[in-house]
Every structure is written in C-alpha cells, then in structure tokens.
Design an enzyme around this catalytic site. Sequence first.
Site, PDB file in Angstrom:
ATOM      1  N   ARG A 330       0.832  -1.199   0.000  1.00 32.44           N
ATOM      2  CA  ARG A 330       0.000   0.000   0.000  1.00 32.44           C
ATOM      3  C   ARG A 330       0.870   1.254   0.000  1.00 32.44           C
ATOM      4  O   ARG A 330       0.463   2.294  -0.528  1.00 32.44           O
ATOM      5  CB  ARG A 330      -0.915  -0.007   1.226  1.00 32.44           C
ATOM      6  CG  ARG A 330      -1.960   1.080   1.231  1.00 32.44           C
ATOM      7  CD  ARG A 330      -2.693   1.137   2.553  1.00 32.44           C
ATOM      8  NE  ARG A 330      -3.539  -0.035   2.770  1.00 32.44           N
ATOM      9  CZ  ARG A 330      -3.426  -0.857   3.797  1.00 32.44           C
ATOM     10  NH1 ARG A 330      -2.476  -0.660   4.701  1.00 32.44           N
ATOM     11  NH2 ARG A 330      -4.243  -1.873   3.936  1.00 32.44           N
ATOM     12  N   LEU A 334      -0.083   2.513  -4.577  1.00 30.44           N
ATOM     13  CA  LEU A 334      -1.060   3.591  -4.720  1.00 30.44           C
ATOM     14  C   LEU A 334      -0.422   4.977  -4.683  1.00 30.44           C
ATOM     15  O   LEU A 334      -0.820   5.860  -5.456  1.00 30.44           O
ATOM     16  CB  LEU A 334      -2.151   3.456  -3.671  1.00 30.44           C
ATOM     17  CG  LEU A 334      -3.293   2.474  -4.010  1.00 30.44           C
ATOM     18  CD1 LEU A 334      -3.920   2.824  -5.352  1.00 30.44           C
ATOM     19  CD2 LEU A 334      -2.829   1.038  -4.031  1.00 30.44           C
ATOM     20  N   VAL A 452      -9.251   0.511  -4.409  1.00 29.26           N
ATOM     21  CA  VAL A 452      -8.486  -0.709  -4.142  1.00 29.26           C
ATOM     22  C   VAL A 452      -7.599  -0.591  -2.900  1.00 29.26           C
ATOM     23  O   VAL A 452      -7.317   0.500  -2.410  1.00 29.26           O
ATOM     24  CB  VAL A 452      -7.617  -1.088  -5.359  1.00 29.26           C
ATOM     25  CG1 VAL A 452      -8.478  -1.319  -6.576  1.00 29.26           C
ATOM     26  CG2 VAL A 452      -6.590   0.010  -5.660  1.00 29.26           C
ATOM     27  N   GLU A 453      -7.152  -1.756  -2.420  1.00 31.16           N
ATOM     28  CA  GLU A 453      -6.270  -1.878  -1.249  1.00 31.16           C
ATOM     29  C   GLU A 453      -6.800  -1.105  -0.047  1.00 31.16           C
ATOM     30  O   GLU A 453      -6.074  -0.375   0.626  1.00 31.16           O
ATOM     31  CB  GLU A 453      -4.839  -1.456  -1.608  1.00 31.16           C
ATOM     32  CG  GLU A 453      -4.176  -2.416  -2.581  1.00 31.16           C
ATOM     33  CD  GLU A 453      -2.673  -2.222  -2.680  1.00 31.16           C
ATOM     34  OE1 GLU A 453      -2.080  -1.669  -1.750  1.00 31.16           O
ATOM     35  OE2 GLU A 453      -2.096  -2.641  -3.690  1.00 31.16           O
ATOM     36  N   GLY A 454      -8.074  -1.260   0.207  1.00 33.41           N
ATOM     37  CA  GLY A 454      -8.711  -0.567   1.323  1.00 33.41           C
ATOM     38  C   GLY A 454      -9.440   0.659   0.822  1.00 33.41           C
ATOM     39  O   GLY A 454      -8.823   1.684   0.540  1.00 33.41           O
TER      40      GLY A 454
END
Length: 754
Positions: A330, A334, A452-454
């Site tokens: 993360r 991102l 995405v990713e949380g």
Amino acid sequence: MWLLILVLIAVCFIFYVKEARLKVVSSPALAYFKRALPQLSQTEREAMEAGDTWWDASLFSGKPNWSQWLQTGKPALSDHERDFIEHELNELMAMLDENQICAQGDLPPEVWQFLKEKGFFAFIIPEKFGGKAFSAQANSAIVAQIATRSLSAAVTVMVPNSLGPAELLLHFGTPEQQQTWLPKLANGSALPCFALTSLEAGSDAGGITDFAVVCKQEFEGEMTLGLKVTWHKRYITLAPVASVLGLAFKVYDPDQLISEATELGITCALIPTDHPGVEVGARHDPMGLAFMNGTTQGQGVFIPMHWVIGEMDGIGKGWRMLVSCLSAGRGISLPALSAGTAQLSAKASTAYCRVRRQFKQSLWRFEGVQVALARIAGLSYSIEATRQNTAMAIDLNKSPAVITAIAKYHLTEMARVAINDAMDLHGGKAIQRGPLNYLALHYQGMPISITVEGANILTRNLMIFGQGATRCHPYVLKEMAAAQEQDADMALQQFDKVLMQHLAHSGKTFLKASFNGLTRGVFSSAPVAGEVARYYKTLTWYSQILAVQSDLAMLVLGGKLKLQEMRSARLGDMLSQLYLASCVLKKFEDDGRQCSDLPLLHYVMQFHLSAFERAFTGFIDNFAPTGLKTIAKRWFMPFGGAVDGPSDRLITALCESLYCNKLTLARVSNLCDTSGHAGLAALEQAFQLFPKCEQCLHKFECWQKAHQAKLLVLNTDEQLAMAVAECVLDEEERELLVEWFQVSRKALSVDESV
C-alpha cells in the site's frame, strides 16, 4: 466533565512521584481500563501486531525529534536502478499508447513479452532467484513514471511487485517453495495474481466464506495430506491471464488430522491455474481501462499441504501474512499511481494554461485559473514528497501500517483533486476522447485508486486513527498488555507503572500544548533557521494538541471510540496532516533548501496546516460539551491557528514561479515524459516555443485590436503579411508567429469522430 478531565491530567502530573506509585489511582483505573478496552476481532488483533511504527509514533507522542527525522536519509536510486530507468523503462514508455491499449482491451503482445523479458515483474525478487532486487524507492518511481503514460500498464506492473505470491514467498515461504516459484516469477514464465476479495468479504477480510477442509486424498498416485478448497473470488487483477493463483481461505479440520482445534484460521496457498478444478471466470471491465481483472473459483479442489505458503507452519497464519505485506504494498503502489496522475496534471495544466489564450492573454494570468493551477502544483509536490519518504520507510525495513494507510488515503484523494482541476482548466479539450486527449483516461481511472487496497472511506474512518491510537501511542499498547495479564497482582504492578508514566506524559504534553498555544509555538526548537523554522515549531505545537486530544478521546470514550468513526476520522486527519507536512519539510531539505522551492513549500505547508486546524475545530465541535467548545478551542489556540491557508499573493507567486523557474516546474512534474504521447508532445512543443514569440505576439494582437474592422475578412497569414508591410513586425517575427500559430493550433486541437 471534559474540562475537568484536562485539569485532572495536569494535577496527576504535578503530584506524580517517581518512586511512590499511586496505587489508590491505578487499581480502579485498571478496572476501568479493562471495561473500556476496545473489543478487537482476531483479524484486527493480528493486523495490529503485524505492522510497526516509524515517524508516526514520534508525531503521536507530542515530541517529534526533527533532527532525527531529517537525518533518516535521502531518497536515492542505485546506479543499477538508474540504468534500468534510462534504458528499459524509457524503451517501454515508447511502446505505450493508452488510447490504443484501452481500445484493444489489452496490452499489445510485444509489450507483454517486453515486460517479462526485461524483469518488470521481478523488482522485489532477489538477484539469486533471477530478480532485480530493486529498492522500494525504485519500484515506486518506475510505477509512477509508467502511470503518467498508461494506467493499464502501471497496474499490470505494480501488482506482481506489491501484494502477491512473490512478496509472500519471500517473507513466509519455505526454501523449497522459493526455489520452485521465484525464478519462474522473475523470468515471467509464471504470471501471478492474488485472490482475497470475495462476494461476502471485502473490507471485512475476517468474513471470508471461502474455505478448505483438511483431508487425505490421492495425489500423483499417493495418498496425500492436503486441503479440499472451495472459493469464489472477484476483482482479482491479472486473474484472467495468471498462471499461478495466490489464494486466501479459512481452514477447518473437523477430523482433527493436524490439530485439536476445528477452526484453524485464514491460510494462503499457491495453486497453478491449470490445476484440475481451478476455474477462471468472467473478466471485469475496470472503468474502461485495459488491465486484466476478473474472477476465479473452484469447488472442492484438492491441493497438497506443501502448496500452502509456509507448508504446515503456514496454516492459520494467512491474515498475518497478508496484513504485513499489504502495508508495504500500500505504501508503494497507490502513492506511485497518485504521483503519476498528479504530475501529469501539473505538467499538462501548466503548459496548457500558457499556450491557451483568451481575451488576448494566457489563461494562467486569470486569478481564478491561478487558484486551480497552484493547487495542482502544490498537491503534486506534497504527493511526491510523501511518496518518496513512505518508500524510504519500507527500504529501512519498516512496515508502518499507519503511515502507509495515510499515504494511500490522502495521496489518492489529492490526486483526485489534481486531475479534477486539470480537467476544469482544459475545458472542452479534456472531454473529447481520442489520441490527443492525455487526461481523460486518467480521470476515468481515478476511482480505481480510491477503491483498491482498502476503500478510502474505510481507510480514513477506521484504519488511520483506529490503528494509530494504539500502535503509535507510547503507552496504550503497554496498558492493554497489562490489562490482559491473568495474574491480578502482576497486572496491577505492570499497569501501575505504565499508568504513572502515561499520566506524567499526558500532563507534560498538556502543559506544553497550553504554553505553545499562548506563544504560538515560537519557543519550540527547530532544526533549521530562517523563514522555514516556524513550520517546525508549529508542527511541534500541533503534535502536542493531537496527543492531548487523543488521550481525552480514549479516556472518555474508551472502546466506544472505535465506533465513533466521524470523531476518530478527524483525529486521524490531524495525524495525517502532520505526517504529510513533515514529508514536505524533509523534501525541501533533501533537495538542498532551494530558494526557488519556497513558493511551493509555503503553499503546501499552509495547505496542510490549515487542514489540521479544520480537523481540530471539527473534532472539538463534535466532541466537547456545548458549553465548553469555545473554551476548548481557545485553550489550545487562544489566538487562532498558525495559518489561514494559502493567501492570494502566495497563489500568484507560485504560479509565476512555475513559469519563470524551470526548477519549480520540474519539482512537480519531473516523472512525466511528454515525448511518447502525441497530444502531450504537441502541447510541450508549443509551451517551449511560447517565450520566444510572446513579445511579438503581443505586438501583433495589439495591432489586430486597433485594426479590427479591416482585418475581419483576412486570414491569419494575410494579417501577418499586412503587419509586416506596415512595419509592425519584421520578417523574422512573422516567421516565428507563423510557426507559433501552426504549433499552438496543433496543441489545442481535439479528436473528431468520423
């Protein structure tokens, strides 16, 4: 009550005696603390324990060590990494045409082959397995640069180099598993994906319904201990083309073949996608972008135990594996996508606002345009500073879950603002899709980074302060451990010691915050001199405010704070703004304290400080009792905040710096290469030509205005010839303007449908 608690904290500090423990206080406090402890699920507990802290803990403590922060090292690339960027990466960039990629729905075959052969899927794999062994800094910079040209290619590259089989194998795989898979992943003969999200479980990974049952079954001619796995996953990037599937599921052992327990927890395994029973389902369409994304499923698929990552020791440890790797991924992927989008926005908008003219002057001369243009530049600078420093934390072998959550949430949100502003500034040019449009597909793909990713709502409201309050606080985690001690006497002894330290810390911090409120932090220390020193002092003051507010929130609300998402989110915003501002200050120092960077620095620091103040005010307004709201705000900020946000004068100064100083523009757009995109290259050509012809263009436009009536029927070439005949322009100036009109019209053109 709220103000009384403040006074009690100060009194406890005053009467605190190091050798004389106040057990009359600590015993009932322990009982209260046990009742107030937040109830953590197993997945939350493992997530808490898997990560660690870094600079966030110093900010949370109320006493940030700025000298230590500035000495953590400068973001840098090795010679090997720079050589890869100059050659392989530049070669790849020349191969990418995002409009064509999205129209075809896939990367061209030659791009896929190039990515595999040149090691674009092997950044994190050690050289002994055939990988590149790149730093997180290089990984991030490469993905960011690709993202300025093609989000589809950037996502394709980033996934195998972040959360995926390679990362899990490196940290948790057995030597045999590493030898089997890592060389294949490095040379591209095996393409990975990782499947976590299912229909029932997204943010709540603990709710996974995909499961496996321990059993024995014949495999390759022998009775083998293994798992019979059933799953149905969605939103899995690279699933449609992957040859090896990383899979997360819950394991059950009803016959107690390997454990006395029945439920063994989340587990991760690697399964070849050509294994019988593995199904690759329908492909998704992620906002029209062309990266591969889809579903995978299987029903009662038997796999041998040695396919579990870590083999038998990996059973039930999958969630710990995932959260420890996810925090690192993360912090790379991102932020890199956000930097690419923001720098493209800055590069394109700066050029467009000079080339595009209305009312006989460039767009950037209009104050309304300057507001958006300065915001794009400032956000791009902040994103790049945070990207570099967050990647550096990972290179220092940190796994700072809170910091990477901050980076994921705030950088994607800032990139969203930047691309929105860029679209506004470009007007009609930005909404006509085609090869000449360099913004539309990035605007279209922005929600992917947000999701995405949380998802960002989850990240802001639950993760940043939800984890930060416990992980970053100097004493709360120790108090939780003492409260969970089974031996009552031992628990009281441990808790008593930590409680007194906590009260002393809180009392000191409260007094410092109050004093700095009266003095506006002028007596705090700073590691530098000059006009930048005040920012360090202000951040120290604000760090103390955060520490006091956090203690109060946890004391009053206890475990309920976890459910008070809007309140905890504002505390998270306060911590986030401190971290973002810290990264900006460090970047300024790492870049050599360039005077040309001062407009950027002042803009971004005032942006983040004013955001902190809004979060603080919002927290008090929604937390303090009605009669104490004003008192509470005045107590810590008796004369108001340190800044009111960037002034009009600063906004204009920053815009002028973008056009007068090449270094300023480079700071916010150095990753964006314009040469490979037809529309962007044409715009850059016009942007570079404009200073040479600005003066004669002004003369020509003034002459046009004075002779408007007789020029109506003449085209531009005829008007230029008349201007030369009347000695308004000389022949050299005419030729320059002929070139300018040709180049600028090409730069401002849009695509037309046939």
